[in-house]
Scaffold this active site. Structure first.
Site, PDB file in Angstrom:
ATOM      1  N   LYS A  85     105.599 -75.296  -6.320  1.00 21.16           N
ATOM      2  CA  LYS A  85     105.550 -74.155  -5.383  1.00 21.16           C
ATOM      3  C   LYS A  85     105.956 -72.857  -6.048  1.00 21.16           C
ATOM      4  CE  LYS A  85     107.762 -76.539  -1.579  1.00 21.16           C
ATOM      5  NZ  LYS A  85     108.903 -77.138  -2.267  1.00 21.16           N
ATOM      6  N   LYS A 136     103.844 -79.990 -14.176  1.00 27.28           N
ATOM      7  CA  LYS A 136     103.740 -80.360 -12.767  1.00 27.28           C
ATOM      8  C   LYS A 136     103.329 -79.158 -11.910  1.00 27.28           C
ATOM      9  CE  LYS A 136     107.570 -80.352  -9.999  1.00 27.28           C
ATOM     10  NZ  LYS A 136     108.345 -80.646  -8.813  1.00 27.28           N
ATOM     11  N   LYS A 169     115.920 -76.115 -13.871  1.00 25.53           N
ATOM     12  CA  LYS A 169     116.200 -75.028 -12.914  1.00 25.53           C
ATOM     13  C   LYS A 169     117.234 -74.055 -13.482  1.00 25.53           C
ATOM     14  CE  LYS A 169     113.769 -76.454  -9.193  1.00 25.53           C
ATOM     15  NZ  LYS A 169     113.315 -76.370  -7.866  1.00 25.53           N
TER      16      LYS A 169
HETATM   17  N1  AQP Z   1     103.306 -81.776  -8.496  1.00 23.82           N
HETATM   18  C1  AQP Z   1     103.749 -82.728  -7.700  1.00 23.82           C
HETATM   19  N2  AQP Z   1     103.094 -83.906  -7.628  1.00 23.82           N
HETATM   20  C2  AQP Z   1     103.534 -84.891  -6.801  1.00 23.82           C
HETATM   21  N3  AQP Z   1     104.621 -84.766  -6.004  1.00 23.82           N
HETATM   22  C3  AQP Z   1     105.293 -83.607  -6.036  1.00 23.82           C
HETATM   23  N4  AQP Z   1     106.390 -83.172  -5.382  1.00 23.82           N
HETATM   24  C4  AQP Z   1     106.677 -81.912  -5.777  1.00 23.82           C
HETATM   25  N5  AQP Z   1     105.777 -81.500  -6.689  1.00 23.82           N
HETATM   26  C5  AQP Z   1     104.913 -82.534  -6.880  1.00 23.82           C
HETATM   27  C6  AQP Z   1     107.116 -83.946  -4.380  1.00 23.82           C
HETATM   28  O1  AQP Z   1     107.180 -83.185  -3.189  1.00 23.82           O
HETATM   29  C7  AQP Z   1     108.362 -83.540  -2.474  1.00 23.82           C
HETATM   30  C8  AQP Z   1     109.066 -82.317  -1.982  1.00 23.82           C
HETATM   31  O2  AQP Z   1     109.470 -81.541  -3.085  1.00 23.82           O
HETATM   32  P1  AQP Z   1     110.556 -80.398  -2.913  1.00 23.82           P
HETATM   33  O3  AQP Z   1     109.945 -79.178  -2.387  1.00 23.82           O
HETATM   34  O4  AQP Z   1     111.686 -80.902  -2.114  1.00 23.82           O
HETATM   35  O5  AQP Z   1     111.058 -80.151  -4.373  1.00 23.82           O
HETATM   36  P2  AQP Z   1     110.349 -80.039  -5.749  1.00 23.82           P
HETATM   37  O6  AQP Z   1     110.125 -81.401  -6.318  1.00 23.82           O
HETATM   38  O7  AQP Z   1     111.198 -79.146  -6.590  1.00 23.82           O
HETATM   39  O8  AQP Z   1     108.922 -79.361  -5.432  1.00 23.82           O
HETATM   40  P3  AQP Z   1     108.286 -78.096  -6.054  1.00 23.82           P
HETATM   41  O9  AQP Z   1     106.953 -77.906  -5.453  1.00 23.82           O
HETATM   42  O10 AQP Z   1     108.332 -78.175  -7.555  1.00 23.82           O
HETATM   43  O11 AQP Z   1     109.229 -76.953  -5.503  1.00 23.82           O
HETATM   44  P4  AQP Z   1     110.011 -75.818  -6.259  1.00 23.82           P
HETATM   45  O12 AQP Z   1     108.999 -75.069  -7.077  1.00 23.82           O
HETATM   46  O13 AQP Z   1     110.614 -75.010  -5.151  1.00 23.82           O
HETATM   47  O14 AQP Z   1     111.038 -76.490  -7.116  1.00 23.82           O
HETATM   48  C9  AQP Z   1     109.234 -84.362  -3.423  1.00 23.82           C
HETATM   49  O15 AQP Z   1     109.135 -85.716  -3.055  1.00 23.82           O
HETATM   50  C10 AQP Z   1     108.584 -84.160  -4.769  1.00 23.82           C
HETATM   51  O16 AQP Z   1     108.729 -85.287  -5.591  1.00 23.82           O
END
Ligand code: AQP
Length: 336
Positions: free
Chosen positions: A204, A201, A119
């Site tokens: 979002k 991965k 990040k």
């Molecule tokens: N690609 C993924 N596959 C499986 N699990 C995933 N999670 C996120 N991406 C995947 C799980 O979703 C939950 C919530 O995630 P979060 O929004 O709190 O944070 P994150 O992991 O940072 O998710 P993103 O989608 O990658 O968001 P951004 O882009 O905003 O950083 C968690 O349990 C995570 O493991």
């Protein structure tokens, strides 16, 4: 009669969740409200709006995304009858416990967190302290409810490990205070990959919209994104090393239909990737249909959502405040 287990998990309010968020975490949240025994789990779920502040966005967007994520959780079937559903900032003791835990976390171990490194690169103009202490706030979110299980995607394993280390250290220094939590990661779906770069991965915040399926994508968009998913030139639906794109689609299909990899390989023997991609799209559409039907109805009922959020905050605070007071006393703060 076995004692009930506590299940806790939060999701950031940073936009419409992806299929990765759903298969990796949210789908398990809903299923864990039913423990499969006579003793239901105590489930506490929430929107991590404080975590979302680590990335800069307009305040109106932050507020709207928190509200929409809250509606998302209720639309998945998480209700006051089977779980506590709250917004993190509505339970202020999370931040008090965060401070106590920061004082039991070493700079070196926080520096090793890969999400911080990723990040920091993505947001090089805003490497704030919140981004650095994100994992201690996450530890507070978990430990404050004395959670036994934390359903998360594979990417959160390292943060969970840190939460366990902090809890063990605090318990060792001040006496038994926190339950040591365990991650709950599904056999499949724990790491859903980008449709455009299946070594990365699904996220979002991916700037390429074709890389992600969002939970609110209409069927036509889902079909189009699946058709354009990156695969390989072998044209054989089988799970194997070096076939990252197909492996990812097979894992998604398996999560949505419950079919094993062997069954999928058998069904698609002699068929091309076009047929398989169409089948994956239809499976996703079916999987998301109940959510997509429920979500707009809930979003339109602001008064109901506010009422649920108030109740969720009250119920969560009763547990969180008790743990925080215990931790404050244990580490020697003067309580009057
Ligand atoms: N690609 C993924 N596959 C499986 N699990 C995933 N999670 C996120 N991406 C995947 C799980 O979703 C939950 C919530 O995630 P979060 O929004 O709190 O944070 P994150 O992991 O940072 O998710 P993103 O989608 O990658 O968001 P951004 O882009 O905003 O950083 C968690 O349990 C995570 O493991």
């Amino acid at each position: 009669m076995p004692t009930p287990k506590t299940v806790l998990s939060l999701i950031q309010a940073t936009g419409v969740p992806t299929l990765g968020n759903y298969l990796g975490a949210l789908k398990n949240w809903a299923s864990m409200t039913d423990s499969g025994t006579d003793t239901p789990n105590n489930c506490i779920y929430g929107v991590a709006d404080l975590h979302a502040l680590t990335v800069r966005r307009p305040p109106a967007e932050q507020r709207r995304q928190t509200f929409e994520m809250y509606a998302t959780l209720l639309a998945l079937g998480l209700k006051r009858e089977n779980s506590i559903v709250m917004v993190q900032s509505h339970v202020p003791s999370h931040t008090m416990l965060n401070w106590l835990l920061c004082c039991s976390t070493q700079f070196g171990e926080a520096s090793r967190m890969t999400q911080f490194k990723d990040k920091s690169q993505q947001h090089a103009d805003n490497i704030n302290l919140g981004l650095f202490t994100y994992p201690t706030l996450m530890a507070a979110d978990i430990l404050i409810y004395q959670a036994h299980y934390v359903p998360v995607g594979d990417d959160q394993k390292q943060h969970l490990e840190l939460a366990r280390n902090i809890a063990e250290r605090f318990n060792g220094l001040y006496g038994e205070t926190f339950v040591i939590p365990e991650p709950y990661i599904g056999k499949q779906g724990g790491r859903v990959m980008s449709l455009q770069d299946p070594t990365k991965k699904m996220s979002k915040s991916d700037p390429n919209p074709k890389a992600c399926i969002f939970m609110l994508d209409p069927p036509e968009v889902i079909r189009k994104k699946c058709r354009s998913a990156v695969t390989d030139s072998e044209a054989s639906v089988r799970f194997a090393e070096g076939k990252d794109g197909i492996n990812n689609l097979m894992s998604i299909y398996s999560c949505c239909t419950g079919e094993s990899y062997e069954q999928i390989e058998h069904t698609f023997v002699g068929k091309g990737y076009g047929d398989f991609k169409n089948a994956v799209a239809e499976a996703i559409i079916e999987e998301l249909r109940p959510f997509q039907t429920e979500y707009p109805k809930l979003l339109a009922d602001k008064a109901y959502l506010e009422q649920c959020a108030r109740e969720g905050a009250g119920a969560a605070a009763r547990i969180a405040d008790r743990t925080t007071a215990k931790a404050m006393k244990k580490c020697g703060l003067w309580m009057v």
